[in-house]
Design a protein around this motif. Structure first.
Motif, mmCIF file in Angstrom:
data_model
loop_
_atom_site.group_PDB
_atom_site.id
_atom_site.type_symbol
_atom_site.label_atom_id
_atom_site.label_comp_id
_atom_site.label_asym_id
_atom_site.label_seq_id
_atom_site.Cartn_x
_atom_site.Cartn_y
_atom_site.Cartn_z
ATOM 1 N N VAL A 79 0.878 -1.165 0.000
ATOM 2 C CA VAL A 79 0.000 0.000 0.000
ATOM 3 C C VAL A 79 0.915 1.214 0.000
ATOM 4 O O VAL A 79 1.774 1.350 0.873
ATOM 5 C CB VAL A 79 -0.935 0.028 1.232
ATOM 6 C CG1 VAL A 79 -1.706 1.340 1.289
ATOM 7 C CG2 VAL A 79 -1.882 -1.163 1.203
ATOM 8 N N ALA A 99 -1.170 -2.462 -4.298
ATOM 9 C CA ALA A 99 -2.581 -2.825 -4.172
ATOM 10 C C ALA A 99 -3.461 -1.590 -4.093
ATOM 11 O O ALA A 99 -4.601 -1.595 -4.557
ATOM 12 C CB ALA A 99 -2.790 -3.693 -2.933
ATOM 13 N N ASP A 100 -2.934 -0.522 -3.499
ATOM 14 C CA ASP A 100 -3.685 0.721 -3.382
ATOM 15 C C ASP A 100 -2.693 1.859 -3.193
ATOM 16 O O ASP A 100 -1.549 1.637 -2.770
ATOM 17 C CB ASP A 100 -4.651 0.667 -2.195
ATOM 18 C CG ASP A 100 -5.884 1.536 -2.395
ATOM 19 O OD1 ASP A 100 -5.821 2.524 -3.159
ATOM 20 O OD2 ASP A 100 -6.917 1.217 -1.798
ATOM 21 N N THR A 118 -6.653 -4.619 2.328
ATOM 22 C CA THR A 118 -5.603 -5.174 1.462
ATOM 23 C C THR A 118 -5.058 -6.471 2.045
ATOM 24 O O THR A 118 -4.864 -7.457 1.328
ATOM 25 C CB THR A 118 -4.482 -4.150 1.276
ATOM 26 O OG1 THR A 118 -5.024 -2.969 0.679
ATOM 27 C CG2 THR A 118 -3.369 -4.699 0.392
#
Length: 125
Positions: A79, A99-100, A118
């Motif tokens: 992340v 993932a983000d 996540t």
């Protein structure tokens, strides 16, 4: 389920704040901290964490270079938490496996929620 996290940011005060925030939640355990990309990669190799909370603006190896070197690994799920709000930079991070992506000035309040989502998604539960 306790998710393990490596926190990477070159600003010591922010890193300490993130560690306190993450550990206070109770669903996470911070297993290492790093202030640059080289330390981040070493911490990932040593601790095999579930999650990597990664700044992009790092000395020695920046966050994008860290993501490049981690490509192909199942763990950790990364992340990004960065001061760079440039859409092209955030898209590059995603294309390298993040993932983000969260922006420090805009999304700080969502860090715990995104880390947990996540981690759960990466775990498959």
């Amino acid at each position: 389920m306790t998710l393990t996290v490596v926190v990477v940011d070159d600003e010591p005060g922010l890193r300490r704040l993130l560690v306190l925030l993450i550990e206070r939640d109770g669903r996470f355990r911070v297993v290492a901290q790093a202030e640059d990309g080289i330390e981040a990669l070493a911490a990932v190799r040593e601790h095999d964490p579930d999650l990597l909370l990664l700044d992009l603006g790092l000395p020695h190896l920046d966050g994008l270079e860290v993501l490049e070197q981690l490509q192909g690994r199942v763990r950790p799920a990364a992340v990004v938490l960065t001061g760079f709000a440039d859409p092209a930079t955030l898209e590059r991070a995603r294309s390298l496996g993040a993932a983000d992506c969260l922006v420090k000035g805009e999304d700080f309040a969502r860090v715990i929620e995104v880390l947990y989502a996540t981690g759960v998604a990466a775990d498959g539960t």
